[in-house]
Write an enzyme that holds these catalytic residues in place. Sequence first.
Site, PDB file in Angstrom:
ATOM      1  N   HIS A 314       0.843  -1.185   0.000  1.00 18.40           N
ATOM      2  CA  HIS A 314       0.000   0.000   0.000  1.00 18.40           C
ATOM      3  C   HIS A 314       0.880   1.237   0.000  1.00 18.40           C
ATOM      4  CE1 HIS A 314      -3.059   2.934   1.327  1.00 18.40           C
ATOM      5  NE2 HIS A 314      -3.921   2.094   0.808  1.00 18.40           N
ATOM      6  N   ASP A 372      -8.103  -4.246  -0.743  1.00 17.40           N
ATOM      7  CA  ASP A 372      -8.553  -4.553  -2.102  1.00 17.40           C
ATOM      8  C   ASP A 372      -8.408  -6.031  -2.426  1.00 17.40           C
ATOM      9  OD1 ASP A 372      -9.062  -1.782  -2.811  1.00 17.40           O
ATOM     10  OD2 ASP A 372      -6.895  -1.540  -2.759  1.00 17.40           O
TER      11      ASP A 372
END
Length: 437
Positions: A314, A372
């Site tokens: 991330h 995600d």
Amino acid sequence: MTMKQSKLKSTGKATLIYENKSFELPTFVGSEGPAVVDIRKLYGDADIFTYDPGFTSTASCESDITFIDGEKGILLYRGYPIDQLAEHSTFLEVCYLLLHGELPNKEQFAKFDHSITMHTMVHEQLASFFRGFRRDAHPMAVMCGVVGALSAFYHDSTDINDPRQREVASHRLIAKMPTIAAMAYKYTVGQPFVYPLNSLGYTENFLRMTFAVPAEEYKVNPILAKALDTIFILHADHEQNASTSTVRLSGSSGANPFACIAAGIACLWGPAHGGANEAALKMLEQIGSVDKIPEFIKRAKDPNDDFRLMGFGHRVYKNYDPRAKAMQVQAHAVLEETGHQNDPLLKVAMELERIALQDEYFVSKKLYPNIDFYSGITLRALGFPTSMFTALFALARTVGWIAQWGEMIEDPAQKIGRPRQIYTGAQRRDYVPLGKR
């Protein structure tokens, strides 16, 4: 207009030496996170800019809404850990928290719930507006256009200097976004629009508007509703990300709130931002089965191969994404409830997660699974096509955008956004007429 008071605390000064001259720069600290160096007078005093592509080391504003510690994997909404809110709260309660700074009592929540419920319907003429789009238009293209057009239908809540109008606009956007998203879905599949039902909760209402048809009764599955509500909570805000910064930048010019949120939707549409869960799902589909994982792991480690494992790592979190654990729980619950517990993609996901948490390559690069990684599988099991994934993200993030926009409006330090640049083009030169070139 009500103005917020700064909560920054002075920690002294930092000294910058440039061209043998010394410049004193104030330093401040907030309630959490690193200290900051105040460079607002640097250009005027020293005739230099700072250079920070992507603004990754620049605090663009003072905010008390969301805090992230990427190194420790911490995400707080108004001080509350995201895992506690995901487990115990509801999305509408989180909306109140983000907007007002505190969790509501029963009376406050009842009033807020009633206000949102009373604003869920959209102007009937918007149905004609939808029909101006092609049937195969992407839901995000539709949402950009429709949300931007809301200012043409609701003139009584566009004065940003009126606190009451700002509140009404905020409630309208939170309430109408599920209706607009559901209409965008219905339009693409050729089904009639389904009106909101005031007796249902926020997320239950959205599920009904999306999947019900006039020909038969629709019953909301509480397990699926809880999962989607949790997804909304996990996506409600995420500090100064690209779309939130877009909303703030748009709002800094004095643009009306509907236009600002439409700008946020447009930014969120980018595959590097809101489209990451769709990309993660496509990657799992590309791998296909557990026995093919070693091949793709090898490709991911090859610097000369374009293949990348989506849903790992991330921009902010350099540890395990705190939202991923809550999302994993809901992914399993939905897959079991819908009969997809043997979904080969889930098996691929679980094996990839195991490898990522143990393999030295992933551990050394801190490529941990993020939200995600699981949300794409969950949304697919809920019945949403991949084209709707980012639209659902926009629905959830709307409250964060609004909270950030409202905070910016009340910030006395707020001014129109105007980043600077390092110019590397041609130096001054004189115009040459066309005949002499």
